[in-house]
Design an enzyme around this catalytic site. Structure first.
Site, PDB file in Angstrom:
ATOM      1  N   SER A   1       0.808  -1.227   0.000  1.00 43.56           N
ATOM      2  CA  SER A   1       0.000   0.000   0.000  1.00 43.56           C
ATOM      3  C   SER A   1       0.843   1.280   0.000  1.00 43.56           C
ATOM      4  O   SER A   1       1.540   1.570  -0.946  1.00 43.56           O
ATOM      5  CB  SER A   1      -0.962  -0.042   1.182  1.00 43.56           C
ATOM      6  OG  SER A   1      -1.904   0.982   1.082  1.00 43.56           O
TER       7      SER A   1
ATOM      8  N   ASP B   1      -1.573   6.701  -3.347  1.00 46.73           N
ATOM      9  CA  ASP B   1      -0.529   5.932  -2.671  1.00 46.73           C
ATOM     10  C   ASP B   1      -0.009   4.861  -3.637  1.00 46.73           C
ATOM     11  O   ASP B   1      -0.421   4.815  -4.804  1.00 46.73           O
ATOM     12  CB  ASP B   1      -1.062   5.329  -1.364  1.00 46.73           C
ATOM     13  CG  ASP B   1      -2.111   4.262  -1.579  1.00 46.73           C
ATOM     14  OD1 ASP B   1      -2.741   4.263  -2.654  1.00 46.73           O
ATOM     15  OD2 ASP B   1      -2.301   3.419  -0.694  1.00 46.73           O
TER      16      ASP B   1
ATOM     17  N   ASP C   1      -5.411   2.610  -3.614  1.00 43.90           N
ATOM     18  CA  ASP C   1      -6.701   2.637  -2.931  1.00 43.90           C
ATOM     19  C   ASP C   1      -6.907   3.968  -2.201  1.00 43.90           C
ATOM     20  O   ASP C   1      -7.946   4.186  -1.592  1.00 43.90           O
ATOM     21  CB  ASP C   1      -6.905   1.433  -1.996  1.00 43.90           C
ATOM     22  CG  ASP C   1      -5.819   1.284  -0.959  1.00 43.90           C
ATOM     23  OD1 ASP C   1      -4.906   2.124  -0.926  1.00 43.90           O
ATOM     24  OD2 ASP C   1      -5.879   0.304  -0.182  1.00 43.90           O
TER      25      ASP C   1
HETATM   26 MG    MG Z   1      -3.119   1.657  -0.312  1.00 44.85          MG
END
Ligand code: MG
Length: 435
Positions: free
Chosen positions: A91, A229, A233
């Site tokens: 992430s 990022d 998401d």
């Molecule tokens: Mg993320």
């Protein structure tokens, strides 16, 4: 054993998250779900872990479709025709991290029970290796980014803006810049070459990491800047004056526009949301996008998100979709400047502080803090994630950090004097309890 956090399995690549671990998680997932679609963000350790995961699935006779380097929402949307979606990603963490996140066909991340099932299978090695002629099928597909782009374009209108997009060398580089251009925007792309060294900036889209984007918006006289990022998401923005517009403000803006039946946010989201929506139900959950998604589904609410910049539009997917959020924001800014939209959103003062505690006494201190907070005569105390104390005119949140020996105390009210008062009162109670 608790392998999974609120964002799946995450840790340092080749130290915590090793090929051996990925192989075993692949076996556990393959044995249970059989038919898996797999993607990864551009981290340098991604192919290594994806290969190991694939081998695990194939070894128990499951099939793998490798979608290559894709954003998390791209993969989660693509999971529809499979029993399970898998993304190898960390992430917004720096390049040395990696992880494994699992998705259901409806785009919702694996929740607690599903994660526990996988953990159980891992600890008991609950799988059977297939005979040589029953090992699984491996296929590849490269069309998921295109399908994601098409889905967004079907859902949003056009926008004639100049937008600067900062993909942070992450996985959205094959989605967001193209979508905005197809919508009619003039696009200036920053850090739009995928690179697991993340040479352009840190993958977490915070204000201090987005100086280049803020300058670029001003220098090119653009109407809007957006940033993601590493795995896409999340989405945050920059207004036409180069000012950072964080996830908290965008959450309020999107909530005002899209929540008609109900809004779902984590316990740390602002009370400005309740005031803004004038009586519409606001459901609060533990911190973590999967909890927001689960509550959205349970309540039939129509929008949810987190102040960190994850936004879930259930009419699109139950996965937070940064590229969709960017495209939708562009259609709003096409109507009015971002600054004008934000002028309608109340901003309340939030006071934050933390105090250290003796990690060895954690259990006793948790009990003592709970007792101390119980005596504060809050209107309501909820314990979804730490303690959230609601007062008539403000609230406070007390949480023991999961990663450091710190207790974080946050308070919010409609004016700064009252926010400080609430914070002082709660902070003093916590301090007294851990002394
Ligand atoms: Mg993320």
């Amino acid at each position: 054993m608790s392998l999974f956090g609120s964002s799946g399995i995450r840790g340092l690549a080749n130290i915590d998250v090793t090929p051996e671990l990925a192989l075993d998680v692949g076996r556990a997932v393959g044995a249970q779900y059989r038919d898996v679609v797999l993607g990864r963000d551009p981290r340098l350790s991604g192919r290594m872990l994806a290969s190991a995961f694939s081998a695990g699935v194939l070894s128990v006779g499951g099939s793998v479709c490798d979608a290559g380097v894709v954003s998390t929402p791209t993969l989660a949307r693509g999971a529809q025709r499979y029993a399970c979606g898998v993304v190898i990603t960390a992430s917004h963490n720096p390049g040395e991290y990696n992880g494994i996140k699992l998705w259901n066909p409806d785009g919702m991340a694996f929740g607690g029970e599903q994660q526990e099932e996988v953990e159980r299978a891992l600890s008991t090695r609950d799988w059977t290796l297939a005979s040589w002629d029953a090992t699984g099928q491996f296929t590849e597909r490269g069309d998921l980014p295109e399908l994601h782009r098409e889905a967004i374009l079907r859902a949003v209108g056009s926008a004639e803006l100049h937008v600067v997009v900062d993909c942070g060398n992450g996985a959205t580089a094959n989605v967001t810049p193209y979508v905005l251009r197809e919508m009619g925007c003039r696009v200036t792309a920053l850090n739009a070459q995928m690179d697991g060294h993340f040479p352009g900036r840190d993958p977490e889209p915070t204000e201090e990491h987005l100086a280049a984007l803020r300058h670029a918006v001003v220098a090119t006289e653009a109407d809007l800047g957006v940033a993601h990022d590493g795995d896409g998401d999340r989405m945050v923005a920059v207004d036409e004056k180069g000012a950072f517009v964080g996830g908290d403000k965008l959450l309020a803006l999107f909530a005002k526009r899209r929540a008609r039946k109900g809004l779902v946010v984590p316990v740390d989201a602002s009370m400005a949301l309740d005031d803004l929506l004038g009586g519409l139900p606001v459901y609060r959950t533990r911190v973590g996008d999967v909890y927001v998604a689960q509550e959205l589904k349970k309540r039939g609410a129509d929008f949810g998100g987190e102040p960190s910049g994850t936004f879930i539009f259930p009419d699109q997917t139950l996965c937070p979709d940064g590229p969709y959020a960017a495209a939708y924001l562009a259609t709003l800014v096409n109507e009015r400047r971002l600054k004008e939209w934000l002028a309608e959103i109340p901003a309340y003062p939030i006071v934050r502080d933390a105090l250290k505690f003796d990690a060895g006494r954690r259990e006793a201190l948790v009990a003592a803090v709970g007792r101390a907070l119980g005596s504060l005569l809050a209107k309501e105390v909820t314990q979804l994630d730490g303690w959230r104390l609601a007062f008539e005119d403000g609230w406070a949140l007390v949480r023991f950090s999961g990663t450091e020996p710190k207790i974080r105390v946050t308070a919010e009210a409609r004016d700064v004097v009252r926010a400080k008062q609430i914070h002082e009162k709660v902070f003093a109670a916590v301090k007294g309890a851990v002394a």
